[in-house]
Design a protein around this motif. Structure first.
Motif, PDB file in Angstrom:
ATOM      1  N   TYR A 138     -35.001   3.533  13.272  1.00 56.58           N
ATOM      2  CA  TYR A 138     -34.219   2.326  13.542  1.00 56.58           C
ATOM      3  C   TYR A 138     -32.843   2.524  12.924  1.00 56.58           C
ATOM      4  CZ  TYR A 138     -38.342   0.093  15.372  1.00 56.58           C
ATOM      5  OH  TYR A 138     -39.434  -0.222  16.150  1.00 56.58           O
ATOM      6  N   VAL A 139     -31.804   2.306  13.738  1.00 57.54           N
ATOM      7  CA  VAL A 139     -30.435   2.570  13.307  1.00 57.54           C
ATOM      8  C   VAL A 139     -29.522   1.461  13.801  1.00 57.54           C
ATOM      9  CG1 VAL A 139     -30.828   5.069  13.382  1.00 57.54           C
ATOM     10  CG2 VAL A 139     -29.803   3.911  15.346  1.00 57.54           C
ATOM     11  N   VAL A 140     -28.299   1.495  13.317  1.00 60.30           N
ATOM     12  CA  VAL A 140     -27.219   0.653  13.832  1.00 60.30           C
ATOM     13  C   VAL A 140     -26.227   1.573  14.535  1.00 60.30           C
ATOM     14  CG1 VAL A 140     -25.270  -0.803  13.204  1.00 60.30           C
ATOM     15  CG2 VAL A 140     -27.490  -1.143  12.088  1.00 60.30           C
ATOM     16  N   SER A 141     -25.890   1.231  15.790  1.00 60.95           N
ATOM     17  CA  SER A 141     -24.967   2.055  16.548  1.00 60.95           C
ATOM     18  C   SER A 141     -24.115   1.163  17.444  1.00 60.95           C
ATOM     19  CB  SER A 141     -25.726   3.083  17.395  1.00 60.95           C
ATOM     20  OG  SER A 141     -24.833   4.045  17.957  1.00 60.95           O
ATOM     21  N   ASN A 142     -22.983   1.704  17.908  1.00 59.49           N
ATOM     22  CA  ASN A 142     -21.986   0.855  18.576  1.00 59.49           C
ATOM     23  C   ASN A 142     -21.497   1.371  19.916  1.00 59.49           C
ATOM     24  OD1 ASN A 142     -20.618   3.027  17.398  1.00 59.49           O
ATOM     25  ND2 ASN A 142     -18.782   1.821  16.974  1.00 59.49           N
ATOM     26  N   PRO A 143     -22.351   1.881  20.809  1.00 60.96           N
ATOM     27  CA  PRO A 143     -21.846   2.269  22.123  1.00 60.96           C
ATOM     28  C   PRO A 143     -21.285   1.073  22.886  1.00 60.96           C
ATOM     29  CG  PRO A 143     -24.249   2.303  22.091  1.00 60.96           C
ATOM     30  CD  PRO A 143     -23.797   2.120  20.676  1.00 60.96           C
ATOM     31  N   GLU A 144     -20.023   1.192  23.268  1.00 58.42           N
ATOM     32  CA  GLU A 144     -19.312   0.150  24.014  1.00 58.42           C
ATOM     33  C   GLU A 144     -19.269  -1.185  23.268  1.00 58.42           C
ATOM     34  OE1 GLU A 144     -17.481   1.314  26.601  1.00 58.42           O
ATOM     35  OE2 GLU A 144     -18.379   3.088  25.687  1.00 58.42           O
ATOM     36  N   ILE A 145     -19.162  -1.121  21.963  1.00 62.29           N
ATOM     37  CA  ILE A 145     -18.986  -2.294  21.111  1.00 62.29           C
ATOM     38  C   ILE A 145     -17.593  -2.212  20.503  1.00 62.29           C
ATOM     39  CG2 ILE A 145     -19.774  -3.486  19.045  1.00 62.29           C
ATOM     40  CD1 ILE A 145     -21.697  -3.776  21.340  1.00 62.29           C
ATOM     41  N   ALA A 146     -16.791  -3.269  20.659  1.00 61.14           N
ATOM     42  CA  ALA A 146     -15.420  -3.246  20.161  1.00 61.14           C
ATOM     43  C   ALA A 146     -15.325  -3.686  18.711  1.00 61.14           C
ATOM     44  CB  ALA A 146     -14.537  -4.135  21.030  1.00 61.14           C
ATOM     45  N   TRP A 147     -16.108  -4.689  18.326  1.00 61.79           N
ATOM     46  CA  TRP A 147     -15.987  -5.282  16.995  1.00 61.79           C
ATOM     47  C   TRP A 147     -17.331  -5.228  16.288  1.00 61.79           C
ATOM     48  CZ3 TRP A 147     -11.097  -6.103  15.813  1.00 61.79           C
ATOM     49  CH2 TRP A 147     -10.197  -6.313  16.863  1.00 61.79           C
ATOM     50  N   GLY A 148     -17.296  -5.012  14.981  1.00 61.37           N
ATOM     51  CA  GLY A 148     -18.531  -4.867  14.221  1.00 61.37           C
ATOM     52  C   GLY A 148     -19.052  -3.449  14.333  1.00 61.37           C
ATOM     53  N   THR A 149     -20.033  -3.138  13.506  1.00 59.43           N
ATOM     54  CA  THR A 149     -20.560  -1.775  13.488  1.00 59.43           C
ATOM     55  C   THR A 149     -21.642  -1.542  14.521  1.00 59.43           C
ATOM     56  OG1 THR A 149     -21.885  -2.493  11.584  1.00 59.43           O
ATOM     57  CG2 THR A 149     -19.951  -1.171  11.139  1.00 59.43           C
ATOM     58  N   GLY A 150     -22.028  -2.590  15.264  1.00 61.03           N
ATOM     59  CA  GLY A 150     -22.895  -2.331  16.391  1.00 61.03           C
ATOM     60  C   GLY A 150     -24.200  -3.086  16.375  1.00 61.03           C
ATOM     61  N   ASP A 151     -25.082  -2.663  17.276  1.00 62.95           N
ATOM     62  CA  ASP A 151     -26.370  -3.310  17.489  1.00 62.95           C
ATOM     63  C   ASP A 151     -27.479  -2.549  16.785  1.00 62.95           C
ATOM     64  OD1 ASP A 151     -25.026  -5.068  19.192  1.00 62.95           O
ATOM     65  OD2 ASP A 151     -25.345  -3.769  20.935  1.00 62.95           O
ATOM     66  N   LEU A 152     -28.650  -3.168  16.730  1.00 67.32           N
ATOM     67  CA  LEU A 152     -29.837  -2.530  16.183  1.00 67.32           C
ATOM     68  C   LEU A 152     -30.531  -1.769  17.309  1.00 67.32           C
ATOM     69  CD1 LEU A 152     -29.130  -4.623  13.996  1.00 67.32           C
ATOM     70  CD2 LEU A 152     -31.576  -5.066  13.719  1.00 67.32           C
ATOM     71  N   TRP A 153     -30.849  -0.510  17.044  1.00 66.93           N
ATOM     72  CA  TRP A 153     -31.440   0.372  18.051  1.00 66.93           C
ATOM     73  C   TRP A 153     -32.715   1.031  17.503  1.00 66.93           C
ATOM     74  CZ3 TRP A 153     -29.363   1.632  22.964  1.00 66.93           C
ATOM     75  CH2 TRP A 153     -28.105   1.079  23.239  1.00 66.93           C
ATOM     76  N   ALA A 154     -33.631   1.332  18.420  1.00 69.47           N
ATOM     77  CA  ALA A 154     -34.815   2.150  18.126  1.00 69.47           C
ATOM     78  C   ALA A 154     -34.635   3.488  18.829  1.00 69.47           C
ATOM     79  CB  ALA A 154     -36.080   1.462  18.602  1.00 69.47           C
ATOM     80  N   VAL A 155     -34.728   4.585  18.082  1.00 70.73           N
ATOM     81  CA  VAL A 155     -34.474   5.920  18.626  1.00 70.73           C
ATOM     82  C   VAL A 155     -35.723   6.777  18.451  1.00 70.73           C
ATOM     83  CG1 VAL A 155     -33.011   7.970  18.518  1.00 70.73           C
ATOM     84  CG2 VAL A 155     -32.046   5.722  17.980  1.00 70.73           C
ATOM     85  N   PRO A 156     -36.415   7.135  19.538  1.00 66.69           N
ATOM     86  CA  PRO A 156     -37.548   8.057  19.418  1.00 66.69           C
ATOM     87  C   PRO A 156     -37.062   9.431  18.957  1.00 66.69           C
ATOM     88  CG  PRO A 156     -37.554   6.923  21.541  1.00 66.69           C
ATOM     89  CD  PRO A 156     -36.214   6.676  20.924  1.00 66.69           C
ATOM     90  N   VAL A 157     -37.611   9.923  17.884  1.00 68.80           N
ATOM     91  CA  VAL A 157     -37.130  11.187  17.330  1.00 68.80           C
ATOM     92  C   VAL A 157     -37.389  12.344  18.282  1.00 68.80           C
ATOM     93  CG1 VAL A 157     -37.349  12.793  15.394  1.00 68.80           C
ATOM     94  CG2 VAL A 157     -37.414  10.330  14.985  1.00 68.80           C
ATOM     95  N   ALA A 158     -38.519  12.324  18.982  1.00 65.99           N
ATOM     96  CA  ALA A 158     -38.852  13.413  19.897  1.00 65.99           C
ATOM     97  C   ALA A 158     -38.039  13.358  21.186  1.00 65.99           C
ATOM     98  CB  ALA A 158     -40.344  13.388  20.225  1.00 65.99           C
ATOM     99  N   ASP A 159     -37.512  12.189  21.545  1.00 68.52           N
ATOM    100  CA  ASP A 159     -36.761  12.044  22.786  1.00 68.52           C
ATOM    101  C   ASP A 159     -35.644  11.016  22.586  1.00 68.52           C
ATOM    102  OD1 ASP A 159     -35.858  12.126  25.356  1.00 68.52           O
ATOM    103  OD2 ASP A 159     -37.653  11.231  26.273  1.00 68.52           O
ATOM    104  N   PRO A 160     -34.604  11.393  21.836  1.00 70.14           N
ATOM    105  CA  PRO A 160     -33.561  10.411  21.475  1.00 70.14           C
ATOM    106  C   PRO A 160     -32.827   9.841  22.684  1.00 70.14           C
ATOM    107  CG  PRO A 160     -32.907  12.654  20.889  1.00 70.14           C
ATOM    108  CD  PRO A 160     -34.347  12.718  21.244  1.00 70.14           C
ATOM    109  N   ALA A 161     -32.852  10.510  23.819  1.00 67.94           N
ATOM    110  CA  ALA A 161     -32.194   9.974  25.012  1.00 67.94           C
ATOM    111  C   ALA A 161     -32.844   8.680  25.483  1.00 67.94           C
ATOM    112  CB  ALA A 161     -32.218  11.012  26.127  1.00 67.94           C
TER     113      ALA A 161
END
Length: 849
Positions: free
Chosen positions: A208-231
């Motif tokens: 679980y991470v914070v990331s900001n794809p296509e986010i202008a303000w703030g450090t971004g949204d909360l995301w779940a990233v599968p380690v074996a298949d991050p795409a």
């Protein structure tokens, strides 16, 4: 390392005060804009209180960072045992392995932040990374076989890394998400997306991470990233986070804990689900809770808060919410310690608070247990192992230091000479010492001053929780008479809005007046300081915020200035220029300053502020050449609740000749009239035919000058400036800290001021370089400098570029807003063109808004 430490002590603690050339940013390898945000809000900092925490497997003990070391303490105990203590370095962000045998952590040594591993059985320490990057937030997978962390390795950006980990170290290191450049134009954030705040799911399959794809303000949204298949990463929750949300899934896998503002001014703990259910608050309060961790059984949550002002460690029961502080009443150190008691007195023998820097024989900074530790934002690596750390001492103050040699530096504003001492502190004993400060004020004939920092932010998301009463104490320690807190937004929040008031804050003291004003935020037109507002806080507090409901460039700064003046306010341009604007070559030039000056909407400019003083002065001189009686102010732009700040409070201040009056009305009158000087150290006195800065004398002929310099640091250059040109250079002798001179000059109208400056940085001034300037003495009513036509043409070209930038914006709310904006700018440009052509203009002379 020891050689660098010795050089640092020689430079900082000697009386030579030689300026140095190589001041550089802390962690200069990070390639992100606005370091004063991410450095404080994201990176670990040295604080006397706890910073980060991790549970040990039994859930009954904690490992946490404090004062640059890692410590172990039972939840039901009051004894903390120091686990790490590295010379020249500071440790933070521990994460304990589930088997309880080791802990990974981040270590800062002044050059980089590397990951290390501590064996809790043997006590041995080994580095995990050695590449010279910034590596933070290490998190071990539940089975202990993988490590996730954030690193700038290879790019200078904050990216998510994962590696296998075993007894030999890290293997198969990889950037899990790769680099991605956003299509959005971002201001406070990199054009490249980041991924921060990693934590593992209980099964070790997801981060679980914070990331900001296509986010202008703030450090971004909360995301779940599968380690074996991050795409296949999945957005969990959309929210404007602010660097330290740090989402963490409960051991049951059903509750996602994170820190958030969510429309409030203070950060508290919230719960959502892995599916992104509407968050519910877990905690409440007008203070921050952050860096939260679940216990292994999910029955407790440990976190850091700042309810008391300083950081503290708390443990809360998940069910019922009962919490208690983890207080290290007894500390078991790894090395012999000694105690210092420092008593600071002024020239009258009266105790006075002051700023203090203490360096132990391990090249680490020390402070009393309850003091707020602050750190500079840059340093010369030839002189120092790490940046200068300091605290404010309310004399007397006591602190523990490693036994052996200790260096102390005490500073109380600019009138007092720095006090330094090197001593031997015997192990197990208390050493008391008295710091007797010596004043070297300017002669009274030059003025009766009060000092003011016109640009402070009391709270801005930092580690500490500031109050008006504490701000008054900070000002008092810096010998600052007037502290102006400018209430302002940090994106969607306005941290100090509850403190805004139009009269003096009740927390003011006879020696330190606290006032609240406003900073109008638009990084398109330039930022405004709004002082002495008589009725209300102006909204909106910002404009031209792309990709928001306040995207329109209207209101302009000129429109806001009118609203401020309508309620008796004083308007200034703050932290104006890091480089001299170039109307020909700058890619974009949208600053509105020239238009607002010629339309008489500006009362002062921060020639000294969070910008380059000499670049700003060059613009100021051109405005003075056109006869604009624009006064210099000064403001540090200090985020006064930061652990890592460009500061301290009062670093850049204006000395106002109020005739001895100490009220804000007199200060504002002196500011507008130009009766004073701005400085980050040197004190300047100027009399021209007995006229002081801000006064107007006869136009031409021979004039008698008297100048004076008193400075806590050595000054290289002292000069009289006439119409932007040096007309007299004074040869300083001795220690370059005190100088008096008198003489005569033939002057042909315009203006004259006195300035002092150094070519490079001085480690005793926590700024780019020592600098001071008086306001001008005017030679005749409305007399333009010989270069006035060229200066007017330059500003006309500048405004042509501003009009070009304003016309290109497609986000005005209405056609009328755009038309009003462009008409205003065009009118100002036409006025400059008239001046460039030699035509008279009523806008070229002093006027009242």
């Amino acid at each position: 390392m020891h050689r660098r430490h010795s050089i640092f002590l020689l430079a900082l603690l000697s009386c030579m005060g030689t300026a140095q050339a190589a001041r550089e940013p802390v962690l200069k390898q990070i390639d992100l804009p606005h370091s004063y945000y991410w450095r404080e809000l994201y990176l670990p900092q040295v604080t006397t209180g706890p910073g980060s925490v991790s549970f040990l497997p039994d859930g009954d003990a904690l490992i946490y960072s404090m004062a640059g070391s890692l410590w172990r303490q039972r939840i039901d105990g009051d004894t903390a045992t120091e686990l790490t203590h590295a010379a020249h370095a500071y440790d933070d962000q521990p994460d304990a392995a589930r088997d309880g045998r080791s802990v990974v952590f981040a270590r800062y040594d002044g050059n980089a932040i590397e990951l290390w591993r501590l064996d809790l059985v043997s006590g041995s320490e080994k580095p995990l990374t050695t590449g010279g990057a910034v590596n933070v937030e290490p998190r071990l997978s539940p089975d202990g076989r993988q490590l996730a962390w954030v690193s700038t390795q290879g790019t200078g950006h904050f990216n998510l890394f994962v590696a296998d980990i075993d007894a030999s170290g890290l293997r198969h290191v990889r950037n899990l998400l790769g680099e991605r450049k956003s299509t959005l134009d971002r201001y406070y954030y990199s054009a490249f997306d980041h991924a921060i705040n990693p934590s593992w799911s209980p099964d070790g399959k997801t981060l679980y991470v914070v990331s900001n794809p296509e986010i202008a303000w703030g450090t971004g949204d909360l995301w779940a990233v599968p380690v074996a298949d991050p795409a296949q990463r999945r957005k969990v929750l959309s929210e404007e986070t602010n660097w330290n949300a740090r989402p963490e899934l409960a051991p049951d896998g059903k509750r996602l804990l994170y820190a958030s503002y969510r429309g409030r001014q203070w950060q508290q703990l919230w719960l959502t689900t892995p599916g992104g259910a509407a968050p519910l608050p877990l905690t409440f309060g007008d203070f921050d809770r952050r860096n939260a961790r679940w216990s292994p059984d999910g029955r407790r949550i440990a976190y850091i808060d700042n309810q008391s002002g300083n950081t503290s460690l708390q443990v809360m029961d998940t069910l019922g919410g009962a919490s208690h502080a983890i207080v290290p009443t007894t500390r078991q150190y790894k090395m012999p310690m000694a105690r210092l008691v420092l008593d600071i007195v002024d020239e009258h023998g009266e105790r006075t608070p002051a700023r203090v820097a203490v360096l132990g024989n391990d090249a680490r900074a020390y402070a009393p247990r309850d003091a707020w530790m602050h750190a500079d934002d840059g340093f010369d690596r030839k002189l120092q192992a790490t940046e200068t750390h300091y605290f404010h001492c309310a004399s007397p103050c006591a602190l523990d230091v490693p036994a052996g040699q200790v260096q102390l530096w005490v500073q109380h504003g600019f009138v007092y000479s720095p006090w330094r001492k090197t001593l031997q502190a015997p192990a197990g004993r208390t050493t008391s010492l008295r710091a007797a400060l010596q004043a070297q004020p300017l002669p009274a004939t030059f003025g009766d001053w009060i000092s003011a920092d016109l640009h402070i932010h009391m709270n801005y998301g930092g580690h500490y929780r500031n109050t008006p009463a504490n701000l008054a104490q900070q000002a008092r320690a810096e010998d600052l008479d007037l502290a102006y807190d400018l209430v302002v937004n940090k994106e969607e929040r306005v941290p100090d809005i509850a403190s805004f008031r139009t009269d003096a804050d009740p927390a003011s003291t006879p020696r330190s007046l606290v006032q609240h004003g406003q900073e109008f935020h638009t990084s398109f037109w330039g930022h405004l300081g709004l002082l002495h507002l008589g009725d209300h806080f102006l909204t909106p507090d910002f404009s031209a915020y792309r990709h928001t409901a306040f995207a329109s460039p209207y209101p302009t700064n000129g429109a806001i200035a009118d609203l401020a003046h309508a309620q008796g306010g004083v308007v200034g341009y703050v932290h104006p220029f890091d480089t001299l604007p170039d109307p020909v070559h700058d890619a974009v030039l949208s600053d509105e300053l020239p238009a607002d000056v010629i339309e008489h909407k500006v009362d002062y400019i921060e020639v000294m502020g969070f910008s380059d003083h000499q670049a700003t002065a060059q613009v100021w001189y051109r405005l003075l050449n056109l006869g604009f009686h624009l006064s210099t102010g000064a403001g540090t732009d200090a985020m006064a609740n930061y652990a890592s700040l460009r500061g301290p409070v009062g670093l850049n201040r204006v000395f106002l000749d109020t005739g001895g009056k100490r009220d804000v009305d007199s200060a504002m009158a002196a500011l507008k009239a130009g009766h004073g000087f701005a400085s980050n150290g040197p004190l300047l006195g100027l009399l021209l035919d007995e006229g002081k800065p801000g006064d107007t004398l006869g136009t031409t002929g021979r004039h008698h000058y008297r100048v004076a310099l008193r400075s806590p640091v050595a000054v290289e250059h002292l000069e009289l400036i006439h119409n932007g040109k040096v007309v007299k250079t004074f040869a300083l002798t001795g220690d370059h800290r005190q100088f008096d001179a008198a003489g005569d000059l033939d002057l042909d109208g315009g203006w004259v001021l006195l300035r002092a400056w150094n070519d490079h940085a001085d480690p005793q001034v926590l700024d780019l370089y020592p600098y001071a300037t008086t306001n001008p003495v005017w030679l005749g009513e409305h007399v333009l400098a010989p270069s006035a036509r060229d200066d007017a043409a330059w500003f006309a070209s500048w405004l042509s570029r501003t009009i070009e930038a304003a016309a290109a914006r497609d986000d005005y709310n209405t056609p009328e807003e755009k038309r009003t904006t462009l008409d205003y700018l065009s009118q100002a440009r036409d006025a400059y063109r008239s001046l460039a052509g030699g035509e008279a203009s009523t806008r070229s002379v002093q006027g009242t808004p």
